[in-house]
Motif scaffolding. Structure first.
Motif, mmCIF file in Angstrom:
data_model
loop_
_atom_site.group_PDB
_atom_site.id
_atom_site.type_symbol
_atom_site.label_atom_id
_atom_site.label_comp_id
_atom_site.label_asym_id
_atom_site.label_seq_id
_atom_site.Cartn_x
_atom_site.Cartn_y
_atom_site.Cartn_z
ATOM 1 N N ALA A 1 1.761 5.929 -4.398
ATOM 2 C CA ALA A 1 2.729 5.109 -5.140
ATOM 3 C C ALA A 1 2.157 3.711 -5.380
ATOM 4 O O ALA A 1 2.278 3.155 -6.479
ATOM 5 C CB ALA A 1 4.046 5.027 -4.381
ATOM 6 N N ALA A 2 1.486 3.163 -4.358
ATOM 7 C CA ALA A 2 0.926 1.817 -4.491
ATOM 8 C C ALA A 2 -0.118 1.768 -5.604
ATOM 9 O O ALA A 2 -0.253 0.767 -6.309
ATOM 10 C CB ALA A 2 0.314 1.373 -3.162
ATOM 11 N N ARG A 3 -0.865 2.868 -5.771
ATOM 12 C CA ARG A 3 -1.879 2.911 -6.834
ATOM 13 C C ARG A 3 -1.280 3.264 -8.191
ATOM 14 O O ARG A 3 -2.012 3.335 -9.187
ATOM 15 C CB ARG A 3 -2.941 3.953 -6.495
ATOM 16 C CG ARG A 3 -3.740 3.611 -5.255
ATOM 17 C CD ARG A 3 -4.920 4.551 -5.133
ATOM 18 N NE ARG A 3 -5.578 4.406 -3.843
ATOM 19 C CZ ARG A 3 -6.794 4.878 -3.585
ATOM 20 N NH1 ARG A 3 -7.467 5.521 -4.525
ATOM 21 N NH2 ARG A 3 -7.332 4.715 -2.401
ATOM 22 N N GLY A 4 0.003 3.618 -8.199
ATOM 23 C CA GLY A 4 0.629 4.035 -9.462
ATOM 24 C C GLY A 4 0.292 5.466 -9.824
ATOM 25 O O GLY A 4 0.413 5.872 -10.977
ATOM 26 N N TRP A 5 -0.116 6.282 -8.825
ATOM 27 C CA TRP A 5 -0.529 7.654 -9.097
ATOM 28 C C TRP A 5 0.553 8.672 -8.718
ATOM 29 O O TRP A 5 0.295 9.867 -8.725
ATOM 30 C CB TRP A 5 -1.806 8.010 -8.321
ATOM 31 C CG TRP A 5 -2.990 7.179 -8.679
ATOM 32 C CD1 TRP A 5 -3.061 6.186 -9.620
ATOM 33 C CD2 TRP A 5 -4.301 7.260 -8.096
ATOM 34 N NE1 TRP A 5 -4.321 5.642 -9.660
ATOM 35 C CE2 TRP A 5 -5.105 6.278 -8.731
ATOM 36 C CE3 TRP A 5 -4.888 8.055 -7.107
ATOM 37 C CZ2 TRP A 5 -6.456 6.084 -8.404
ATOM 38 C CZ3 TRP A 5 -6.218 7.868 -6.773
ATOM 39 C CH2 TRP A 5 -6.998 6.884 -7.424
ATOM 40 N N ALA A 6 1.743 8.190 -8.338
ATOM 41 C CA ALA A 6 2.830 9.104 -7.975
ATOM 42 C C ALA A 6 3.447 9.634 -9.267
ATOM 43 O O ALA A 6 3.896 8.868 -10.107
ATOM 44 C CB ALA A 6 3.868 8.378 -7.146
ATOM 45 N N GLU A 7 3.418 10.960 -9.439
ATOM 46 C CA GLU A 7 3.947 11.582 -10.662
ATOM 47 C C GLU A 7 4.898 12.706 -10.265
ATOM 48 O O GLU A 7 4.896 13.148 -9.131
ATOM 49 C CB GLU A 7 2.800 12.190 -11.484
ATOM 50 C CG GLU A 7 1.757 11.182 -11.934
ATOM 51 C CD GLU A 7 0.616 11.845 -12.708
ATOM 52 O OE1 GLU A 7 0.614 13.082 -12.830
ATOM 53 O OE2 GLU A 7 -0.259 11.105 -13.172
ATOM 54 N N PHE A 8 5.665 13.186 -11.276
ATOM 55 C CA PHE A 8 6.593 14.290 -11.038
ATOM 56 C C PHE A 8 6.346 15.394 -12.052
ATOM 57 O O PHE A 8 6.027 15.126 -13.211
ATOM 58 C CB PHE A 8 8.038 13.785 -11.119
ATOM 59 C CG PHE A 8 8.361 12.835 -9.997
ATOM 60 C CD1 PHE A 8 8.814 13.319 -8.774
ATOM 61 C CD2 PHE A 8 8.132 11.478 -10.142
ATOM 62 C CE1 PHE A 8 9.059 12.454 -7.717
ATOM 63 C CE2 PHE A 8 8.373 10.597 -9.098
ATOM 64 C CZ PHE A 8 8.837 11.082 -7.877
ATOM 65 N N GLY A 9 6.467 16.658 -11.609
ATOM 66 C CA GLY A 9 6.151 17.807 -12.459
ATOM 67 C C GLY A 9 7.063 17.908 -13.670
ATOM 68 O O GLY A 9 8.257 17.662 -13.571
ATOM 69 N N THR A 10 6.480 18.320 -14.821
ATOM 70 C CA THR A 10 7.241 18.492 -16.061
ATOM 71 C C THR A 10 8.211 19.665 -15.960
ATOM 72 O O THR A 10 9.328 19.612 -16.450
ATOM 73 C CB THR A 10 6.264 18.767 -17.238
ATOM 74 O OG1 THR A 10 5.301 17.732 -17.278
ATOM 75 C CG2 THR A 10 6.990 18.813 -18.560
ATOM 76 N N VAL A 11 7.771 20.762 -15.331
ATOM 77 C CA VAL A 11 8.588 21.983 -15.287
ATOM 78 C C VAL A 11 9.563 21.934 -14.121
ATOM 79 O O VAL A 11 10.740 22.260 -14.263
ATOM 80 C CB VAL A 11 7.688 23.242 -15.177
ATOM 81 C CG1 VAL A 11 8.537 24.506 -15.026
ATOM 82 C CG2 VAL A 11 6.795 23.357 -16.402
ATOM 83 N N THR A 12 9.083 21.513 -12.952
ATOM 84 C CA THR A 12 9.876 21.655 -11.731
ATOM 85 C C THR A 12 10.459 20.338 -11.247
ATOM 86 O O THR A 12 11.342 20.346 -10.389
ATOM 87 C CB THR A 12 8.992 22.205 -10.596
ATOM 88 O OG1 THR A 12 7.892 21.303 -10.415
ATOM 89 C CG2 THR A 12 8.461 23.587 -10.938
ATOM 90 N N GLY A 13 9.973 19.202 -11.732
ATOM 91 C CA GLY A 13 10.428 17.904 -11.257
ATOM 92 C C GLY A 13 9.939 17.557 -9.855
ATOM 93 O O GLY A 13 10.298 16.508 -9.318
ATOM 94 N N ARG A 14 9.104 18.441 -9.280
ATOM 95 C CA ARG A 14 8.606 18.162 -7.921
ATOM 96 C C ARG A 14 7.608 17.004 -7.948
ATOM 97 O O ARG A 14 6.868 16.840 -8.915
ATOM 98 C CB ARG A 14 7.871 19.392 -7.364
ATOM 99 C CG ARG A 14 8.769 20.562 -7.095
ATOM 100 C CD ARG A 14 7.969 21.747 -6.578
ATOM 101 N NE ARG A 14 7.100 22.309 -7.610
ATOM 102 C CZ ARG A 14 6.342 23.382 -7.443
ATOM 103 N NH1 ARG A 14 6.320 24.011 -6.288
ATOM 104 N NH2 ARG A 14 5.594 23.832 -8.423
#
Ligand code: IMP
Ligand code: MG
Length: 337
Positions: free
Chosen positions: A242-255
């Motif tokens: 998160a600190a690097r801005g690399w936290a993402e969420f899946g397009t299909v599942t939202g995970r």
């Protein structure tokens, strides 16, 4: 562009959708056919249109924003009719979207088997029914698109159309889904998808032989993410990601997606397995915020330039397409001609 194949180099979610959408529309001779191979509606691509709208597709080829192109799905792909028909209608692809009659059809039984129990828990499957449908296909019990009434208006001989376009000197863009290390053969088995998704397989999915391909573009993100279970070398803790801005969420599942540093070992192997002629590097702006929105290589910061040169040197392949932001125009295109 004559025949270009685009595949993912890591674990999916490399930003293929954006690169494919760009290749489908840009340059002196955009393709007349965009054809999708890969697994099925387990894929999710997010595409920002030039109109500023955000499109999320799971079945429709990511090149659909080129309204002059036909978009097709090859017989190697399993299709969820509800998802496909909805996207064709919502995204205005009616009359130019086709599926091969031999595409397998996902039904509610496949979705049910995929969302409950072992595949979901052990492998972290997307619950889309793709794996169970491919299992049924291997058992020779899966129903095909030619027998699915709701798809009758879309059915066409896709290999014939694709090879015909190439014979006529038209451009064809072949898009893969997922990523090299989710391949059933070449990935981190058993934490993989239900088929091979490397460039050779994607060609077989749409019915073109190896001699027809001119370019293979392998897409890497400037860091690695992975959804679901399975090994991820150098995985960062959630706080660090998160600190690097690399936290993402899946397009299909939202995970939430797990994140790690760019992995040169995996990238070299992906270049080998796919016989890459070029690579794309996406989300450069996430790593190097000073690059946001750059459209010319000379506008990259020194750090970003060094990173891209390092990628080219260590992979031995030119990095021709660079993503510098989510917008349709946020691309540096260094292809010749
Ligand atoms: P399945 O393909 O739904 O069976 O899921 C198997 C594994 O592949 C899981 O870890 C999924 O999260 C992953 N996976 C499948 N499709 C994609 C994709 O398009 N992007 C990223 N991961 C995917
Ligand atoms: Mg995705």
């Amino acid at each position: 562009m004559s025949c270009t194949v685009v595949v993912g180099g890591f674990f999916g979610d490399e930003g293929k959708g954006k690169i494919i959408s760009h290749l489908a529309s840009a340059g002196p001779s955009p393709p007349s056919v965009v054809v999708r191979g890969g697994a099925g509606p387990n894929a999710g691509h997010t595409i920002h249109g030039a109109d500023g709208k955000i499109y999320k597709v799971r079945m429709l080829p990511s090149g659909f924003l080129n309204r002059d192109a036909s978009v097709m799905i090859g017989p190697g792909v399993v299709v969820d009719p509800g998802v496909l028909l909805d996207e064709v209608e919502r995204f205005g692809a009616g009359g130019r979207a086709f599926v091969d009659g031999a595409c397998g059809v996902i039904d509610s039984g496949h979705r049910g088997a995929d969302s409950a129990g072992d595949l979901r828990e052990r492998i972290g499957s997307t619950g889309s029914g793709t794996g169970p449908a491919n299992a049924s296909r291997a058992m020779r019990t899966l129903r095909l698109a030619r027998d699915e009434g709701s798809l009758s208006g879309l059915v066409r001989d896709v290999p014939e159309a694709v090879n015909g376009a190439l014979d006529g000197g038209e451009g064809v863009l072949v898009e893969g889904t997922q990523g090299t290390f989710l391949s059933l053969w070449h990935g981190t088995y058993p934490f993989v998808t239900s088929k091979d998704v490397t460039a050779s397989a994607v060609c077989a999915d749409v019915g073109i032989g190896p001699r027809r391909v001119d370019d293979v573009v392998v897409v890497f993100k400037s860091y690695v993410t992975r959804v679901g279970t399975g090994p991820l070398r150098g995985e960062l803790g959630a706080g660090e990601a998160a600190a690097r801005g690399w936290a993402e969420f899946g397009t299909v599942t939202g995970r939430p997606r797990r994140a790690a540093e760019f992995d040169f070992g995996l990238a070299r192997r992906a270049v080998m397995l796919n016989s890459a002629t070029q690579v794309a590097v996406t989300k450069l702006d996430v790593r190097f915020p000073g690059c946001a929105g750059a459209t010319s290589y000379s506008d990259l910061t020194g750090e970003a330039d060094a990173f891209v040169r390092g990628v080219e040197e260590r992979l031995g392949v030119p990095a021709t397409l660079l993503g510098t932001g989510p917008g349709a125009g946020d691309v540096i295109d260094r292809r010749e001609g």
